[in-house]
Design a protein around this motif. Sequence first.
Motif, PDB file in Angstrom:
ATOM      1  N   SER A  82       0.820  -1.213   0.000  1.00 46.12           N
ATOM      2  CA  SER A  82       0.000   0.000   0.000  1.00 46.12           C
ATOM      3  C   SER A  82       0.853   1.262   0.000  1.00 46.12           C
ATOM      4  CB  SER A  82      -0.902  -0.019   1.229  1.00 46.12           C
ATOM      5  OG  SER A  82      -1.745   1.086   1.250  1.00 46.12           O
ATOM      6  N   ALA A  83       2.046   1.177   0.579  1.00 43.36           N
ATOM      7  CA  ALA A  83       2.914   2.355   0.688  1.00 43.36           C
ATOM      8  C   ALA A  83       4.374   1.932   0.702  1.00 43.36           C
ATOM      9  CB  ALA A  83       2.585   3.124   1.954  1.00 43.36           C
ATOM     10  N   LEU A  84       5.213   2.847   0.261  1.00 42.76           N
ATOM     11  CA  LEU A  84       6.664   2.689   0.365  1.00 42.76           C
ATOM     12  C   LEU A  84       7.211   3.924   1.062  1.00 42.76           C
ATOM     13  CD1 LEU A  84       7.439   1.453  -3.259  1.00 42.76           C
ATOM     14  CD2 LEU A  84       7.587   0.080  -1.177  1.00 42.76           C
ATOM     15  N   LEU A  85       8.199   3.722   1.903  1.00 43.15           N
ATOM     16  CA  LEU A  85       8.913   4.827   2.539  1.00 43.15           C
ATOM     17  C   LEU A  85      10.380   4.714   2.154  1.00 43.15           C
ATOM     18  CD1 LEU A  85       7.471   4.768   6.167  1.00 43.15           C
ATOM     19  CD2 LEU A  85       7.072   6.515   4.432  1.00 43.15           C
ATOM     20  N   VAL A  86      10.930   5.754   1.587  1.00 38.57           N
ATOM     21  CA  VAL A  86      12.363   5.807   1.331  1.00 38.57           C
ATOM     22  C   VAL A  86      12.959   6.592   2.484  1.00 38.57           C
ATOM     23  CG1 VAL A  86      14.174   6.623  -0.223  1.00 38.57           C
ATOM     24  CG2 VAL A  86      12.078   5.618  -1.168  1.00 38.57           C
ATOM     25  N   THR A  87      13.946   5.996   3.154  1.00 45.75           N
ATOM     26  CA  THR A  87      14.531   6.613   4.339  1.00 45.75           C
ATOM     27  C   THR A  87      15.931   7.127   4.028  1.00 45.75           C
ATOM     28  OG1 THR A  87      15.523   4.617   5.291  1.00 45.75           O
ATOM     29  CG2 THR A  87      13.195   4.993   5.746  1.00 45.75           C
ATOM     30  N   THR A  88      16.200   8.354   4.479  1.00 41.81           N
ATOM     31  CA  THR A  88      17.501   8.986   4.261  1.00 41.81           C
ATOM     32  C   THR A  88      17.930   9.691   5.545  1.00 41.81           C
ATOM     33  OG1 THR A  88      16.782  11.216   3.596  1.00 41.81           O
ATOM     34  CG2 THR A  88      16.722   9.520   1.886  1.00 41.81           C
ATOM     35  N   PHE A  89      19.181  10.129   5.563  1.00 46.08           N
ATOM     36  CA  PHE A  89      19.618  11.024   6.631  1.00 46.08           C
ATOM     37  C   PHE A  89      20.454  12.136   6.022  1.00 46.08           C
ATOM     38  CE2 PHE A  89      23.108   7.955   6.527  1.00 46.08           C
ATOM     39  CZ  PHE A  89      24.240   8.753   6.650  1.00 46.08           C
ATOM     40  N   VAL A  90      20.427  13.300   6.660  1.00 44.47           N
ATOM     41  CA  VAL A  90      21.229  14.435   6.219  1.00 44.47           C
ATOM     42  C   VAL A  90      22.675  14.148   6.605  1.00 44.47           C
ATOM     43  CG1 VAL A  90      21.613  16.927   6.404  1.00 44.47           C
ATOM     44  CG2 VAL A  90      19.278  16.005   6.502  1.00 44.47           C
ATOM     45  N   LYS A  91      23.563  14.171   5.611  1.00 46.89           N
ATOM     46  CA  LYS A  91      24.972  13.840   5.832  1.00 46.89           C
ATOM     47  C   LYS A  91      25.716  14.956   6.575  1.00 46.89           C
ATOM     48  CE  LYS A  91      25.448  12.945   1.315  1.00 46.89           C
ATOM     49  NZ  LYS A  91      26.040  12.537   0.034  1.00 46.89           N
ATOM     50  N   ASN A  92      26.791  14.545   7.226  1.00 50.26           N
ATOM     51  CA  ASN A  92      27.743  15.457   7.865  1.00 50.26           C
ATOM     52  C   ASN A  92      27.141  16.292   9.003  1.00 50.26           C
ATOM     53  OD1 ASN A  92      29.654  14.518   5.981  1.00 50.26           O
ATOM     54  ND2 ASN A  92      29.019  16.072   4.519  1.00 50.26           N
ATOM     55  N   VAL A  93      26.180  15.689   9.720  1.00 48.03           N
ATOM     56  CA  VAL A  93      25.590  16.353  10.891  1.00 48.03           C
ATOM     57  C   VAL A  93      25.779  15.447  12.107  1.00 48.03           C
ATOM     58  CG1 VAL A  93      23.497  17.326  11.923  1.00 48.03           C
ATOM     59  CG2 VAL A  93      23.923  17.615   9.455  1.00 48.03           C
ATOM     60  N   SER A  94      25.101  14.287  12.135  1.00 42.50           N
ATOM     61  CA  SER A  94      25.298  13.337  13.233  1.00 42.50           C
ATOM     62  C   SER A  94      26.727  12.821  13.172  1.00 42.50           C
ATOM     63  CB  SER A  94      24.332  12.151  13.095  1.00 42.50           C
ATOM     64  OG  SER A  94      23.020  12.538  13.368  1.00 42.50           O
ATOM     65  N   GLY A  95      27.448  12.925  14.269  1.00 38.45           N
ATOM     66  CA  GLY A  95      28.835  12.481  14.314  1.00 38.45           C
ATOM     67  C   GLY A  95      29.834  13.567  13.954  1.00 38.45           C
ATOM     68  N   PHE A  96      29.345  14.783  13.747  1.00 43.08           N
ATOM     69  CA  PHE A  96      30.204  15.894  13.346  1.00 43.08           C
ATOM     70  C   PHE A  96      30.047  17.057  14.313  1.00 43.08           C
ATOM     71  CE2 PHE A  96      29.732  13.336   9.668  1.00 43.08           C
ATOM     72  CZ  PHE A  96      30.872  13.499   8.904  1.00 43.08           C
ATOM     73  N   ASP A  97      31.098  17.868  14.435  1.00 42.17           N
ATOM     74  CA  ASP A  97      30.997  19.073  15.259  1.00 42.17           C
ATOM     75  C   ASP A  97      30.396  20.203  14.422  1.00 42.17           C
ATOM     76  OD1 ASP A  97      33.069  20.218  13.700  1.00 42.17           O
ATOM     77  OD2 ASP A  97      34.610  19.763  15.180  1.00 42.17           O
ATOM     78  N   LYS A  98      30.251  21.380  15.024  1.00 45.28           N
ATOM     79  CA  LYS A  98      29.596  22.497  14.323  1.00 45.28           C
ATOM     80  C   LYS A  98      30.402  23.000  13.119  1.00 45.28           C
ATOM     81  CE  LYS A  98      31.381  25.796  17.641  1.00 45.28           C
ATOM     82  NZ  LYS A  98      31.076  26.649  18.755  1.00 45.28           N
ATOM     83  N   ASN A  99      31.697  22.628  13.058  1.00 46.87           N
ATOM     84  CA  ASN A  99      32.533  23.008  11.909  1.00 46.87           C
ATOM     85  C   ASN A  99      32.584  21.924  10.844  1.00 46.87           C
ATOM     86  OD1 ASN A  99      33.287  25.541  13.023  1.00 46.87           O
ATOM     87  ND2 ASN A  99      34.713  24.462  14.377  1.00 46.87           N
ATOM     88  N   LYS A 100      31.707  20.916  10.985  1.00 42.74           N
ATOM     89  CA  LYS A 100      31.591  19.802  10.025  1.00 42.74           C
ATOM     90  C   LYS A 100      32.789  18.856  10.060  1.00 42.74           C
ATOM     91  CE  LYS A 100      27.667  21.197   8.155  1.00 42.74           C
ATOM     92  NZ  LYS A 100      26.460  20.563   8.525  1.00 42.74           N
TER      93      LYS A 100
END
Length: 179
Positions: A76-94
């Motif tokens: 009935s439905a598909l979900l494509v899952t993604t994450f925004v890169k270079n945020v989780s695991g990174f400091d504020k300076n990337k």
Amino acid sequence: MDFAEVVKKRRNVRLYNPAKKISQEQIAEIITTAQQAPSWKNSQTGRYYAILEPNMREKVRACLNIKNQTVTKDVSALLVTTFVKNVSGFDKNKNPENELANGWGCYDLGLQNAYLILKAADMGIDTIILGLRDAVALRQVLKIPQDEEIVAVIALGYRSEQELKAPTRKSLAEILSYC
């Protein structure tokens, strides 16, 4: 249903009932629960692309390998899952904060996806997580930005068969070490 029951009930389903549909409201409820999963510094980098419309669902299914196209034929439905890169695991300076770098974004999304499939099971909705897909084609079809890493496609629907046998799990002795 209590948590242990939900976990025990949840299975990867490969045959779906095409007559039973999932609504936008149900998808919203499932994703709202997925958002409750913890993430690196509360970065909340998980993103979901919900495909309910039949023509778009066929375009997304065409981005899957042949076996997964068969499995998703009647969903009935598909979900494509993604994450925004270079945020989780990174400091504020990337800069990566440890050797896993974007592995943390994938980890966080995995936690969200686990919450997602368990919430779906709690609602009586069946799922299967599919990893064999053409990320380049999915990005093009769904117009997914380059700063997002495509991880999985999750099929949602209602099973056509009644009971699924639980797969055998490894013993605790094989997977657990006390130190």
